[in-house]
Design a protein around this motif. Sequence first.
Motif, PDB file in Angstrom:
ATOM      1  N   TRP A  96       0.843  -1.205   0.000  1.00  0.00           N
ATOM      2  CA  TRP A  96       0.000   0.000   0.000  1.00  0.00           C
ATOM      3  C   TRP A  96       0.881   1.260   0.000  1.00  0.00           C
ATOM      4  CZ3 TRP A  96      -4.302   2.637  -0.675  1.00  0.00           C
ATOM      5  CH2 TRP A  96      -4.454   3.871  -0.019  1.00  0.00           C
ATOM      6  N   SER A  97       1.919   1.228   0.801  1.00  0.00           N
ATOM      7  CA  SER A  97       2.817   2.376   0.897  1.00  0.00           C
ATOM      8  C   SER A  97       3.473   2.646  -0.464  1.00  0.00           C
ATOM      9  CB  SER A  97       3.844   2.069   1.988  1.00  0.00           C
ATOM     10  OG  SER A  97       4.862   2.997   1.963  1.00  0.00           O
ATOM     11  N   LEU A  98       3.903   1.582  -1.155  1.00  0.00           N
ATOM     12  CA  LEU A  98       4.487   1.732  -2.498  1.00  0.00           C
ATOM     13  C   LEU A  98       3.451   2.275  -3.473  1.00  0.00           C
ATOM     14  CD1 LEU A  98       6.632  -1.510  -2.957  1.00  0.00           C
ATOM     15  CD2 LEU A  98       7.443   0.862  -2.785  1.00  0.00           C
ATOM     16  N   ALA A  99       2.225   1.707  -3.431  1.00  0.00           N
ATOM     17  CA  ALA A  99       1.160   2.150  -4.348  1.00  0.00           C
ATOM     18  C   ALA A  99       0.835   3.625  -4.116  1.00  0.00           C
ATOM     19  CB  ALA A  99      -0.089   1.295  -4.153  1.00  0.00           C
ATOM     20  N   SER A 100       0.885   4.052  -2.860  1.00  0.00           N
ATOM     21  CA  SER A 100       0.555   5.442  -2.530  1.00  0.00           C
ATOM     22  C   SER A 100       1.595   6.414  -3.065  1.00  0.00           C
ATOM     23  CB  SER A 100       0.471   5.613  -1.010  1.00  0.00           C
ATOM     24  OG  SER A 100      -0.510   4.755  -0.501  1.00  0.00           O
ATOM     25  N   ALA A 101       2.827   5.926  -3.275  1.00  0.00           N
ATOM     26  CA  ALA A 101       3.907   6.788  -3.765  1.00  0.00           C
ATOM     27  C   ALA A 101       4.001   6.785  -5.287  1.00  0.00           C
ATOM     28  CB  ALA A 101       5.231   6.328  -3.156  1.00  0.00           C
ATOM     29  N   ALA A 102       3.148   5.995  -5.963  1.00  0.00           N
ATOM     30  CA  ALA A 102       3.177   5.914  -7.431  1.00  0.00           C
ATOM     31  C   ALA A 102       2.680   7.233  -8.032  1.00  0.00           C
ATOM     32  CB  ALA A 102       2.318   4.748  -7.902  1.00  0.00           C
TER      33      ALA A 102
END
Length: 341
Positions: free
Chosen positions: A22-28
């Motif tokens: 989720w953290s990675l997806a939020s930084a996309a």
Amino acid sequence: MTVTLLHSLPALRVARLTPQAWSLASAAPVPPLGGLGYGPLIDGADTVRGRVLSAAGPMVDAWSSAGPLTQGQTGRVRWRHNGHWLYGAIELDEAVEGKDLATLSRQAYADIFGTLKHTGCSHLQRLWNYLPGINADGGGLERYRQFNAGRQIAFLDAGYAAFEGAPAACAIGTRGGPFCVRFLAGTAPPVPVENPRQVSAYHYPSTYGPRAPTFSRAALVPVHTGQVALLISGTASIVGHASVHAGDVQAQTQETINNLQAVIAAAHERCSARFDLARLECIVYVRHADHAPLIRAVFEAAVGADSPAARSAVYLEADICRADLLVEIEAHGIAEGEVRA
Ligand code: 3EB
């Protein structure tokens, strides 16, 4: 004409992610529209606080679509949309607000309807309601019943369908924190689905409260050309309008699964897509944490212990909207097919 519109509809997607993913997806470059987290506070997600009883731990259901995204606030609702799909969230702290839950839920829903009007994403698809102390007394009326009163009035105030055609929803009790509503809306109405084994919740008799709950048993949502989402509302051990198997968590879980299967069969009457409980993503709300192993055994006997549903299911300690209910299951999934209006 319709074909042109469908081709211009950006796909709506949902993925169950670990907090790290989720953290990675939020930084996309194009982050999700929003995420419903289950467990401890998860940065950037709207977390349903509660003890996670499943081995994989906390998860986030990330709802996404194509960019560019616009975000903002209407009243107290925070929202993000891409012109077709919108995710919004509102939290109200009752200690700060100093109003009863009927008033607060009417206010929260008025802001939700204001958001729909402001953004043009005018059709609610799914609502998630989280109420601290859901079964507690709210001054002569159970708090869930107060919530139902305020919610139905807000639908009527806004000119939205409070009976047939209501969106899919759940209403879950948390053990603290603010009153929260999260929602998904879009530019086209979903197709509502009812369960022939159950009285429609919007027609429950007044023995369950002065105003009935405002939700359909499920919603079928065309999410892209040739793809349909099935969003199944919180489902419990209710037959007709009565809670059944009081005190028997094993029988309640089996009855809940029977209801889920009945909703899926009813959805199949309205679309060419084929859904299978064993391939849906579920949240299992468990009132008493020590019931989780038995509930899980019944669920896995129904769907298969190695099925995607069993592997992805999140079990969360939470309260259910009727004091005699011990378990509630909600589910969603996307399949190839078309909706028949
Ligand atoms: C029921 O079937 C169980 O008030 O939004 C399930 C789903 C339930 C949604 C709601 C309540 C709600 O009545 C409770």
